[in-house]
Design an enzyme around this catalytic site. Structure first.
Site, short mmCIF file in Angstrom:
data_model
loop_
_atom_site.label_atom_id
_atom_site.label_comp_id
_atom_site.label_asym_id
_atom_site.label_seq_id
_atom_site.Cartn_x
_atom_site.Cartn_y
_atom_site.Cartn_z
N HIS A 27 -9.90 0.07 -2.21
CA HIS A 27 -9.93 -1.24 -2.86
C HIS A 27 -9.66 -2.35 -1.84
O HIS A 27 -8.99 -3.33 -2.13
CB HIS A 27 -8.95 -1.29 -4.05
CG HIS A 27 -7.53 -1.00 -3.71
ND1 HIS A 27 -7.08 0.25 -3.42
CD2 HIS A 27 -6.46 -1.81 -3.61
CE1 HIS A 27 -5.79 0.19 -3.14
NE2 HIS A 27 -5.39 -1.05 -3.25
N LYS B 208 5.11 1.63 0.85
CA LYS B 208 5.99 1.42 -0.32
C LYS B 208 7.46 1.65 0.04
O LYS B 208 8.33 0.89 -0.38
CB LYS B 208 5.57 2.29 -1.48
CG LYS B 208 4.25 1.81 -2.11
CD LYS B 208 3.97 2.51 -3.40
CE LYS B 208 2.57 2.24 -3.91
NZ LYS B 208 2.13 0.87 -3.97
N ASP C 231 -3.97 -6.20 -8.64
CA ASP C 231 -4.32 -7.17 -7.60
C ASP C 231 -5.00 -8.39 -8.22
O ASP C 231 -4.73 -9.53 -7.83
CB ASP C 231 -5.24 -6.54 -6.54
CG ASP C 231 -4.54 -5.45 -5.74
OD1 ASP C 231 -3.31 -5.52 -5.57
OD2 ASP C 231 -5.23 -4.54 -5.25
N SER D 157 -1.23 -1.27 -11.90
CA SER D 157 -1.42 -0.72 -10.56
C SER D 157 -2.51 -1.53 -9.86
O SER D 157 -3.44 -2.01 -10.51
CB SER D 157 -1.83 0.74 -10.66
OG SER D 157 -2.21 1.24 -9.41
N GLY D 158 -2.38 -1.70 -8.55
CA GLY D 158 -3.34 -2.51 -7.79
C GLY D 158 -4.80 -2.17 -8.06
O GLY D 158 -5.57 -3.04 -8.46
N ASP E 251 -1.25 -1.59 4.77
CA ASP E 251 -1.35 -0.48 5.72
C ASP E 251 -2.68 -0.63 6.47
O ASP E 251 -3.72 -0.28 5.93
CB ASP E 251 -1.30 0.86 4.99
CG ASP E 251 -1.49 2.04 5.93
OD1 ASP E 251 -1.41 1.86 7.16
OD2 ASP E 251 -1.73 3.15 5.42
N ARG F 79 -7.87 -14.32 0.71
CA ARG F 79 -8.69 -15.52 0.56
C ARG F 79 -8.05 -16.50 -0.41
O ARG F 79 -7.94 -17.70 -0.13
CB ARG F 79 -10.10 -15.14 0.08
CG ARG F 79 -11.05 -16.33 -0.03
CD ARG F 79 -12.44 -15.94 -0.51
NE ARG F 79 -12.45 -15.38 -1.85
CZ ARG F 79 -12.33 -16.08 -2.97
NH1 ARG F 79 -12.18 -17.38 -2.93
NH2 ARG F 79 -12.36 -15.49 -4.14
N HIS G 286 0.85 -1.19 0.00
CA HIS G 286 0.00 0.00 0.00
C HIS G 286 0.89 1.24 0.00
O HIS G 286 2.07 1.18 0.37
CB HIS G 286 -0.90 0.00 1.24
CG HIS G 286 -2.05 -0.94 1.12
ND1 HIS G 286 -2.56 -1.62 2.20
CD2 HIS G 286 -2.79 -1.32 0.06
CE1 HIS G 286 -3.57 -2.36 1.81
NE2 HIS G 286 -3.72 -2.21 0.51
N ASP H 274 -10.04 -5.99 -2.75
CA ASP H 274 -8.96 -6.64 -3.47
C ASP H 274 -8.00 -7.31 -2.49
O ASP H 274 -7.51 -8.42 -2.73
CB ASP H 274 -8.20 -5.64 -4.34
CG ASP H 274 -9.07 -5.02 -5.41
OD1 ASP H 274 -10.01 -5.69 -5.87
OD2 ASP H 274 -8.83 -3.86 -5.78
N THR I 136 2.85 -5.17 -8.40
CA THR I 136 1.91 -4.20 -8.94
C THR I 136 2.68 -2.95 -9.35
O THR I 136 3.80 -2.71 -8.88
CB THR I 136 0.81 -3.88 -7.91
OG1 THR I 136 1.41 -3.56 -6.67
CG2 THR I 136 -0.14 -5.05 -7.74
N GLY I 137 2.08 -2.16 -10.23
CA GLY I 137 2.72 -1.06 -10.93
C GLY I 137 3.68 -0.16 -10.19
O GLY I 137 4.88 -0.17 -10.45
N THR I 138 3.18 0.64 -9.26
CA THR I 138 4.03 1.61 -8.58
C THR I 138 5.06 0.93 -7.71
O THR I 138 6.23 1.31 -7.69
CB THR I 138 3.17 2.59 -7.75
OG1 THR I 138 2.16 3.15 -8.58
CG2 THR I 138 4.01 3.70 -7.16
N THR I 139 4.63 -0.10 -6.98
CA THR I 139 5.58 -0.82 -6.12
C THR I 139 6.71 -1.41 -6.97
O THR I 139 7.89 -1.24 -6.65
CB THR I 139 4.86 -1.94 -5.34
OG1 THR I 139 3.81 -1.35 -4.56
CG2 THR I 139 5.81 -2.68 -4.43
#
Length: 137
Positions: free
Chosen positions: A96, A20, A69, A63-64, A89, A105, A16, A99, A42-45
């Site tokens: 989201h 990051k 996700d 991106s998530g 976080d 799960r 999150h 997600d 995911t994108g930014t991470t």
């Protein structure tokens, strides 16, 4: 491990926004161990990890909130991952949040090791990568 015929471990790394910096720092601490790992993020991470450690094998997904996700969820269902590291976080509202719950799960349904904090991420990396080394010896 989900697929013993694969030489490199496959980890998904997600964080999150408020965590990051922490995941990038954690990757730096684990960099030598992660050098043989195929990382999906995911994108930014993923972009931040690539910028800090261009020598690592990182594939950036969307991106998530824009589907990243779900891409990771599909990889879990297809047994294309060996671990999910998701620095969540818990103190900020997440638009989201569903997600996050879906990934939790799926990781549970498919018995995929999942870490939501640095300490459990360390345990997963140490356990899985030590397992890899012992099964290849």
């Amino acid at each position: 491990m989900n697929n013993s015929s694969v030489d490199a471990s496959r980890f998904a790394l997600v964080a999150h926004d408020a965590r990051k910096d922490e995941i990038v720092e954690w990757v730096g601490l684990q960099q030598s161990r992660l050098s043989g790992v195929q990382i999906f993020s995911t994108g930014t991470t993923g972009s931040r990890i690539i910028k800090a450690f261009p020598e690592l094998n990182v594939t950036c997904l969307k991106s998530g909130p824009l589907g990243g996700d779900q891409q990771i969820g599909a990889m879990i269902c297809e047994e294309k991952l060996d671990a999910l590291i998701f620095f969540v976080d818990p103190l900020s509202p997440m638009p989201h949040d569903v997600d996050v719950k879906a990934l939790t799960r799926l990781a549970t349904v498919y018995n995929l090791p999942m870490a939501c904090s640095r300490s459990t991420a360390d345990l997963i990396v140490n356990g899985l990568l030590d397992e890899d080394a012992s099964t290849r010896a």
